[in-house]
Motif scaffolding. Structure first.
Motif, PDB file in Angstrom:
ATOM      1  N   VAL A   1       0.813  -1.231   0.000  1.00 38.47           N
ATOM      2  CA  VAL A   1       0.000   0.000   0.000  1.00 38.47           C
ATOM      3  C   VAL A   1       0.840   1.272   0.000  1.00 38.47           C
ATOM      4  O   VAL A   1       0.397   2.304  -0.494  1.00 38.47           O
ATOM      5  N   SER A   2       2.056   1.204   0.555  1.00 34.38           N
ATOM      6  CA  SER A   2       2.852   2.432   0.667  1.00 34.38           C
ATOM      7  C   SER A   2       3.116   3.052  -0.703  1.00 34.38           C
ATOM      8  O   SER A   2       3.089   4.278  -0.842  1.00 34.38           O
ATOM      9  N   ALA A   3       3.375   2.215  -1.722  1.00 37.37           N
ATOM     10  CA  ALA A   3       3.645   2.745  -3.060  1.00 37.37           C
ATOM     11  C   ALA A   3       2.415   3.468  -3.614  1.00 37.37           C
ATOM     12  O   ALA A   3       2.547   4.455  -4.341  1.00 37.37           O
ATOM     13  N   ASN A   4       1.224   2.987  -3.253  1.00 40.78           N
ATOM     14  CA  ASN A   4      -0.004   3.663  -3.701  1.00 40.78           C
ATOM     15  C   ASN A   4      -0.185   4.981  -2.965  1.00 40.78           C
ATOM     16  O   ASN A   4      -0.530   6.000  -3.566  1.00 40.78           O
ATOM     17  N   LEU A   5       0.042   4.956  -1.652  1.00 42.73           N
ATOM     18  CA  LEU A   5      -0.137   6.184  -0.865  1.00 42.73           C
ATOM     19  C   LEU A   5       0.781   7.276  -1.403  1.00 42.73           C
ATOM     20  O   LEU A   5       0.411   8.443  -1.468  1.00 42.73           O
ATOM     21  N   SER A   6       2.006   6.899  -1.811  1.00 42.56           N
ATOM     22  CA  SER A   6       2.985   7.886  -2.261  1.00 42.56           C
ATOM     23  C   SER A   6       3.031   8.038  -3.774  1.00 42.56           C
ATOM     24  O   SER A   6       3.813   8.853  -4.277  1.00 42.56           O
ATOM     25  N   GLY A   7       2.247   7.259  -4.495  1.00 45.20           N
ATOM     26  CA  GLY A   7       2.182   7.386  -5.959  1.00 45.20           C
ATOM     27  C   GLY A   7       3.396   6.837  -6.684  1.00 45.20           C
ATOM     28  O   GLY A   7       3.639   7.171  -7.838  1.00 45.20           O
ATOM     29  N   LEU A   8       4.182   5.969  -6.022  1.00 47.51           N
ATOM     30  CA  LEU A   8       5.436   5.470  -6.589  1.00 47.51           C
ATOM     31  C   LEU A   8       5.224   4.220  -7.444  1.00 47.51           C
ATOM     32  O   LEU A   8       4.299   3.446  -7.190  1.00 47.51           O
ATOM     33  N   PRO A   9       6.113   3.998  -8.424  1.00 46.94           N
ATOM     34  CA  PRO A   9       6.019   2.758  -9.194  1.00 46.94           C
ATOM     35  C   PRO A   9       6.536   1.571  -8.383  1.00 46.94           C
ATOM     36  O   PRO A   9       7.513   1.700  -7.642  1.00 46.94           O
ATOM     37  N   GLY A  10       5.860   0.440  -8.522  1.00 41.49           N
ATOM     38  CA  GLY A  10       6.258  -0.780  -7.818  1.00 41.49           C
ATOM     39  C   GLY A  10       6.096  -1.974  -8.731  1.00 41.49           C
ATOM     40  O   GLY A  10       5.201  -2.007  -9.576  1.00 41.49           O
ATOM     41  N   LEU A  11       6.992  -2.949  -8.569  1.00 45.63           N
ATOM     42  CA  LEU A  11       6.982  -4.126  -9.436  1.00 45.63           C
ATOM     43  C   LEU A  11       7.125  -5.371  -8.575  1.00 45.63           C
ATOM     44  O   LEU A  11       7.816  -5.347  -7.561  1.00 45.63           O
ATOM     45  N   SER A  12       6.455  -6.439  -8.958  1.00 41.67           N
ATOM     46  CA  SER A  12       6.690  -7.721  -8.297  1.00 41.67           C
ATOM     47  C   SER A  12       7.165  -8.730  -9.330  1.00 41.67           C
ATOM     48  O   SER A  12       6.575  -8.845 -10.404  1.00 41.67           O
ATOM     49  N   ALA A  13       8.240  -9.431  -8.992  1.00 41.96           N
ATOM     50  CA  ALA A  13       8.791 -10.457  -9.885  1.00 41.96           C
ATOM     51  C   ALA A  13       8.992 -11.743  -9.097  1.00 41.96           C
ATOM     52  O   ALA A  13       9.335 -11.696  -7.915  1.00 41.96           O
ATOM     53  N   PRO A  14       8.782 -12.907  -9.738  1.00 41.49           N
ATOM     54  CA  PRO A  14       8.957 -14.183  -9.034  1.00 41.49           C
ATOM     55  C   PRO A  14      10.403 -14.372  -8.586  1.00 41.49           C
ATOM     56  O   PRO A  14      11.328 -14.093  -9.354  1.00 41.49           O
ATOM     57  N   CYS A  15      10.616 -14.820  -7.340  1.00 40.25           N
ATOM     58  CA  CYS A  15      11.999 -14.986  -6.853  1.00 40.25           C
ATOM     59  C   CYS A  15      12.188 -16.288  -6.087  1.00 40.25           C
ATOM     60  O   CYS A  15      13.109 -16.399  -5.278  1.00 40.25           O
ATOM     61  N   GLY A  16      11.297 -17.272  -6.313  1.00 43.74           N
ATOM     62  CA  GLY A  16      11.496 -18.553  -5.638  1.00 43.74           C
ATOM     63  C   GLY A  16      10.173 -19.130  -5.161  1.00 43.74           C
ATOM     64  O   GLY A  16       9.093 -18.641  -5.546  1.00 43.74           O
ATOM     65  N   PHE A  17      10.283 -20.155  -4.331  1.00 45.79           N
ATOM     66  CA  PHE A  17       9.086 -20.831  -3.826  1.00 45.79           C
ATOM     67  C   PHE A  17       9.210 -21.073  -2.331  1.00 45.79           C
ATOM     68  O   PHE A  17      10.317 -21.212  -1.801  1.00 45.79           O
ATOM     69  N   SER A  18       8.064 -21.100  -1.668  1.00 52.31           N
ATOM     70  CA  SER A  18       8.017 -21.501  -0.269  1.00 52.31           C
ATOM     71  C   SER A  18       6.894 -22.521  -0.161  1.00 52.31           C
ATOM     72  O   SER A  18       5.745 -22.217  -0.508  1.00 52.31           O
ATOM     73  N   ASN A  19       7.215 -23.723   0.248  1.00 55.01           N
ATOM     74  CA  ASN A  19       6.234 -24.813   0.295  1.00 55.01           C
ATOM     75  C   ASN A  19       5.494 -25.007  -1.029  1.00 55.01           C
ATOM     76  O   ASN A  19       4.283 -25.199  -1.051  1.00 55.01           O
ATOM     77  N   GLY A  20       6.226 -24.895  -2.111  1.00 54.40           N
ATOM     78  CA  GLY A  20       5.642 -25.143  -3.428  1.00 54.40           C
ATOM     79  C   GLY A  20       4.839 -23.995  -4.006  1.00 54.40           C
ATOM     80  O   GLY A  20       4.258 -24.121  -5.081  1.00 54.40           O
ATOM     81  N   LEU A  21       4.812 -22.866  -3.292  1.00 55.33           N
ATOM     82  CA  LEU A  21       4.053 -21.710  -3.800  1.00 55.33           C
ATOM     83  C   LEU A  21       5.003 -20.556  -4.109  1.00 55.33           C
ATOM     84  O   LEU A  21       5.999 -20.351  -3.400  1.00 55.33           O
ATOM     85  N   PRO A  22       4.691 -19.790  -5.174  1.00 59.90           N
ATOM     86  CA  PRO A  22       5.592 -18.730  -5.611  1.00 59.90           C
ATOM     87  C   PRO A  22       5.760 -17.614  -4.576  1.00 59.90           C
ATOM     88  O   PRO A  22       4.828 -17.300  -3.828  1.00 59.90           O
TER      89      PRO A  22
END
Lengths: 113, 484
Positions: free
Chosen positions: B426-447
């Motif tokens: 939410v912080s990126a929305n509150l401040s209007g900043l660009p944010g990106l999510s990229a896959p970086c591994g798995f935990s218990n078989g989930l991304p």
């Protein structure tokens, strides 16, 4: 009934006392929002909204003296366009999704007897 | 061909080795076979898709195509599509046919994309699990008993299950990045104002931003290029020049300063998520980036501020649904007030009602200063934290979400527990900043998702960094077994 006391905000000299919301409160807020709520949904909504208020309550402890409220991330001012007609009349297109229209008007239940 | 990235498909389309009609038919067949279990699409429009594919092939044949010409995508059902139903995941708009296209839809159409259909979503984009859709919940393609995240849950599931090359989404508090993380895809929320909000059904107007979800950062760069740009029809549309996002993907990240907020690794973070993110950060360090520990002291106030501001704006925005001009209308109203109340009461689902009510309360006389004004002041403090941090670092990195995808039904009875999913986004929305999510591994078989945040207008830096990471990792190329 649960009462939550919080400190006054810096810009307000009075102490404000917040009350956990009751089903009656929900009824009056729902009226303000013109939102129909079933009688048996009032109590669960009162509980849910009170827990939302508890979540946001910690804001009150923050010292925000002199902090300008931030309404928006876009700081630029509004643009002015030339004072010329740009949009054509699209009444029929724009009224097409309306549930009830007649002679170009939106129909609502009779307001004046 | 569904396992190829958008950029790879584009190369095949450009060379003539692949026809858009073949690609579209291939996806339509997959949708037919796989969507009933996922429920990721609300609507599939085969006829229009095939028509658009024929047109795209003709354009490519003449050498007039661009990198997106003939690429099949899905639009989140929050974007208005002329002559095609737009529901916003709500009963309120169950039969709504928009009289015009959203600017995002027009722009992508101009670029030659083929729209396969409309993606499922939480009602009016309010939710983090896609369980608030009037059209049913969506399964996470990695494990069907898990949620895909929300509110762009359908979009993320479509990309993960390879039921389109990419999808559009919107992000008000994390609604692109959180489902991207949960489904193992790449998603970017650009700077506020970059992507026009015209025709994008409004939730919280000072926070809402559209953006793409795709397999890779390279694909996102191509999509974002077509989506950005000034639009006179959106009064908050940015006038800042849009750079060529693809041009800087291969820039060296040597010396790039990455800030790692200590608050993002505090208690409550799933161990497997922390491990995956730390490993990814070490990878970036090996690639030449410089890691630096930073602090965002007001991070803990983001959720409370957000859950005042977003519902307040929503209660105002959603007042337009009155049973008069469009949307659901109650039968046999006694009077105008009864028409309003019953149309809205019947048309909106439980979470939307909660947010309208809490928003109306926060804005009501006597409470405005204590809630809304206070939240806006805290919003400024959160933004000041970022301003300070970006004096020291170029990018901020951390986990996108505190946990991996949770079980369906696990949090749907506790709205406030659900809200904590948005802790880091939410912080990126509150401040209007660009944010990106990229896959970086798995935990218990989930991304697991790695979140990157940059200063205003620095999307290119995020895409560059994510692309460099994806050049030395292959998490983004893995796909759920159930896809085949």
């Amino acid at each position: 009934m649960q009462y939550i006391m919080i400190d006054s905000c810096a810009y307000n000299q009075d102490r404000i006392r917040f009350v956990a919301l009751t089903p009656d409160d929900i009824k009056s807020i729902a009226h303000l929002a013109r939102l129909g709520v079933e009688e048996d949904a009032l109590a669960p909504l009162a509980a849910d909204l009170s827990s939302m208020l508890t979540l946001v309550e910690q804001l009150q402890a923050v010292d925000t003296t002199g902090v300008e409220p931030m309404a928006h991330p876009a700081s630029a001012s509004l643009l002015l366009r030339d004072d010329v007609v740009t949009e054509p009349n699209q009444r029929e297109t724009l009224q097409a999704p309306a549930p009830a229209t007649q002679d170009g008007y939106f129909l609502v239940p009779r307001v004046i007897e | 061909m569904h396992d190829k990235t958008l950029a790879q498909q584009a190369a095949l389309l450009a060379s003539g080795e692949l026809k858009s009609v073949e690609l579209v038919d291939h996806y339509l067949t997959r949708i037919e076979r796989l969507n009933s279990n996922l429920n990721a699409y609300i609507l599939v429009d085969e006829d229009r898709a095939r028509e658009a594919a024929v047109a795209a092939d003709a354009r490519l044949q003449k050498g007039e195509g661009g990198p997106l010409t003939g690429i099949p995508i899905a639009h989140k059902d929050i974007f208005c599509t002329k002559d095609v139903r737009t529901t916003c995941g709500s009963r309120m708009l169950e039969n709504f046919i928009a009289p015009y296209n959203a600017t995002v839809v027009d722009k992508l159409n101009d670029a030659g994309v083929v729209t396969l259909g409309k993606a499922n979503m939480d009602e009016f984009a309010m939710g983090s699990s896609n369980e608030n859709s009037f059209f049913g919940s969506v399964a996470n393609p990695w494990q069907h008993d898990r949620v895909p995240g929300g509110s762009s849950g359908g979009s993320a599931a479509i990309v993960a299950a390879q039921l389109a090359s990419a999808a559009t989404g919107t992000d008000t508090g994390g609604s692109i990045r959180q489902p991207a993380a949960f489904c193992g895809v790449t998603g970017i929320k650009p700077t506020y104002g970059r992507v026009s909000r015209y025709g994008m059904i409004a939730f919280a107007s000072s926070l809402d931003q559209g953006g793409p979800l795709a397999r890779t950062a390279e694909d996102c760069a191509l999509l974002l290029q077509a989506m950005c740009g000034h639009d006179p029809r959106d009064s908050t549309s940015s006038l800042t020049d849009v750079p060529d996002f693809s041009a800087t993907l291969n820039d060296d990240i040597k010396g790039l300063r990455i800030g790692v907020p200590e608050e993002y690794f505090a208690q409550g973070l799933e161990a497997g998520v922390a491990d995956a993110v730390k490993t990814a950060l070490a990878e970036l360090e090996r690639a030449g980036a410089i890691l630096k520990s930073i602090s965002l002291p007001n991070q803990g106030l983001c959720i409370p501020a957000y859950y005042v501001i977003a519902p307040a704006e929503a209660s105002s925005n959603l007042s337009r649904f009155d049973g008069v001009r469009f949307g659901h209308r109650a039968e046999n109203p006694q009077d105008l007030e009864d028409l309003y109340k019953r149309s809205r009461g019947e048309g909106f689902g439980p979470e939307v009602k909660r947010r309208i009510l809490i928003g109306a309360y926060a804005l009501s006389a006597g409470y405005y200063d204590a809630y809304y004004r206070k939240a806006q002041q805290v919003r400024q403090l959160v933004t000041n934290d970022f301003t300070e941090a970006f004096k020291e670092v170029d990018v901020i990195a951390g986990p996108t979400t505190p946990t991996t995808a949770f079980s369906r039904g696990e949090k749907s009875s506790d709205p406030t527990a659900m809200y904590l999913n948005d802790l880091f986004t939410v912080s990126a929305n509150l401040s209007g900043l660009p944010g990106l999510s990229a896959p970086c591994g798995f935990s218990n078989g989930l991304p697991v998702g790695l979140q990157l945040i940059a200063p205003v207008n620095e999307e290119a830096r995020l895409l560059n960094l994510a692309h460099q990471y994806q050049s030395v990792s292959d998490w983004h190329l893995q796909s759920p077994v159930a896809n085949d």
